[in-house]
Design a protein around this motif. Structure first.
Motif, PDB file in Angstrom:
ATOM      1  N   PRO A 189       0.697  -1.223  -0.182  1.00 55.63           N
ATOM      2  CA  PRO A 189      -0.024  -0.073   0.210  1.00 55.63           C
ATOM      3  C   PRO A 189       0.994   1.170   0.068  1.00 55.63           C
ATOM      4  O   PRO A 189       0.558   2.226  -0.658  1.00 55.63           O
ATOM      5  CB  PRO A 189      -0.933  -0.261   1.299  1.00 55.63           C
ATOM      6  N   THR A 190       2.178   1.222   0.503  1.00 56.68           N
ATOM      7  CA  THR A 190       2.799   2.458   0.678  1.00 56.68           C
ATOM      8  C   THR A 190       3.208   2.629  -0.783  1.00 56.68           C
ATOM      9  O   THR A 190       3.190   4.024  -1.082  1.00 56.68           O
ATOM     10  CB  THR A 190       3.935   1.975   1.550  1.00 56.68           C
ATOM     11  N   THR A 191       3.587   1.773  -1.573  1.00 54.97           N
ATOM     12  CA  THR A 191       3.960   2.049  -2.958  1.00 54.97           C
ATOM     13  C   THR A 191       3.043   2.467  -3.991  1.00 54.97           C
ATOM     14  O   THR A 191       3.265   3.724  -4.495  1.00 54.97           O
ATOM     15  CB  THR A 191       4.738   0.733  -3.500  1.00 54.97           C
ATOM     16  N   PHE A 192       1.879   1.841  -3.690  1.00 53.61           N
ATOM     17  CA  PHE A 192       0.668   2.426  -4.401  1.00 53.61           C
ATOM     18  C   PHE A 192       0.150   3.965  -4.143  1.00 53.61           C
ATOM     19  O   PHE A 192      -0.307   4.631  -4.888  1.00 53.61           O
ATOM     20  CB  PHE A 192      -0.412   1.591  -4.610  1.00 53.61           C
ATOM     21  N   ALA A 193       0.200   3.991  -2.732  1.00 55.72           N
ATOM     22  CA  ALA A 193      -0.198   5.411  -2.223  1.00 55.72           C
ATOM     23  C   ALA A 193       0.773   6.455  -2.389  1.00 55.72           C
ATOM     24  O   ALA A 193       0.132   7.558  -2.911  1.00 55.72           O
ATOM     25  CB  ALA A 193      -0.524   5.172  -0.694  1.00 55.72           C
ATOM     26  N   GLY A 194       2.141   6.131  -2.375  1.00 56.38           N
ATOM     27  CA  GLY A 194       3.045   7.293  -2.332  1.00 56.38           C
ATOM     28  C   GLY A 194       3.761   7.303  -3.847  1.00 56.38           C
ATOM     29  O   GLY A 194       4.465   8.453  -3.880  1.00 56.38           O
ATOM     30  N   HIS A 195       3.283   6.452  -4.506  1.00 57.97           N
ATOM     31  CA  HIS A 195       4.335   6.684  -5.890  1.00 57.97           C
ATOM     32  C   HIS A 195       3.584   6.191  -7.231  1.00 57.97           C
ATOM     33  O   HIS A 195       3.991   5.355  -8.032  1.00 57.97           O
ATOM     34  CB  HIS A 195       5.616   5.796  -5.776  1.00 57.97           C
ATOM     35  N   ALA A 196       2.608   6.648  -7.158  1.00 55.99           N
ATOM     36  CA  ALA A 196       1.574   6.460  -8.211  1.00 55.99           C
ATOM     37  C   ALA A 196       2.102   7.398  -9.340  1.00 55.99           C
ATOM     38  O   ALA A 196       1.078   8.125  -9.919  1.00 55.99           O
ATOM     39  CB  ALA A 196      -0.032   6.793  -7.884  1.00 55.99           C
ATOM     40  N   PHE A 197       3.138   7.015 -10.222  1.00 54.66           N
ATOM     41  CA  PHE A 197       3.587   7.674 -11.193  1.00 54.66           C
ATOM     42  C   PHE A 197       2.575   8.014 -12.284  1.00 54.66           C
ATOM     43  O   PHE A 197       2.679   8.803 -13.172  1.00 54.66           O
ATOM     44  CB  PHE A 197       5.050   7.061 -11.820  1.00 54.66           C
TER      45      PHE A 197
END
Length: 133
Positions: A88-96
């Motif tokens: 979830p951290t990756t999808f929430a924080g880095h939705a390029f």
């Protein structure tokens, strides 16, 4: 081989400890970045409404999971904890894919891929620790 395994665990766990500590002690912009995803998750899973506390708890989970991997004390559960917190951290924080500015798009893509790589390291620890048992 044991020395290489220990070094690999340390090199995998320590970045989680450092980055998790940052998130737990100074969540800052992470709270705003996490809010849309947390709102979506709340439609399915009842989560507390205080997003800052969730971001801090996620950071603390990364510190704990990283320490478990780095020390080898519970490396497998630590790897599972990290995987559960990193997705979830990756999808929430880095939705390029949602960013139009080319420079910001590229920076977030790099951060996304860095997190994917870190997830791969945690999964490798999970598998390697299973074979060590």
């Amino acid at each position: 081989m044991k020395l290489i395994h220990a070094a690999g665990r340390a090199l995998t766990g320590i970045p989680y400890m450092i980055l998790g500590y940052d998130a737990a002690t100074a969540p800052g912009a992470r709270v705003e970045a996490a809010s849309p995803l947390l709102d979506k998750i709340r439609t399915v899973i009842p989560l507390p409404t205080d997003n800052e506390t969730i971001v801090r708890a996620n950071g603390a989970a990364q510190v704990l999971g990283g320490a478990m991997i780095a020390t080898g004390l519970g490396a497998r559960p630590g790897a599972v904890l990290l995987a559960a917190s990193l997705v979830p951290t990756t999808f929430a924080g880095h939705a390029f894919w949602e960013i139009d500015d080319p420079m910001q798009h590229k920076m977030q893509q790099i951060q996304f891929l860095k997190n994917v790589s870190m997830l791969g390291g945690a999964l490798a620890v999970l598998v390697a620790s299973r074979h060590q048992s």
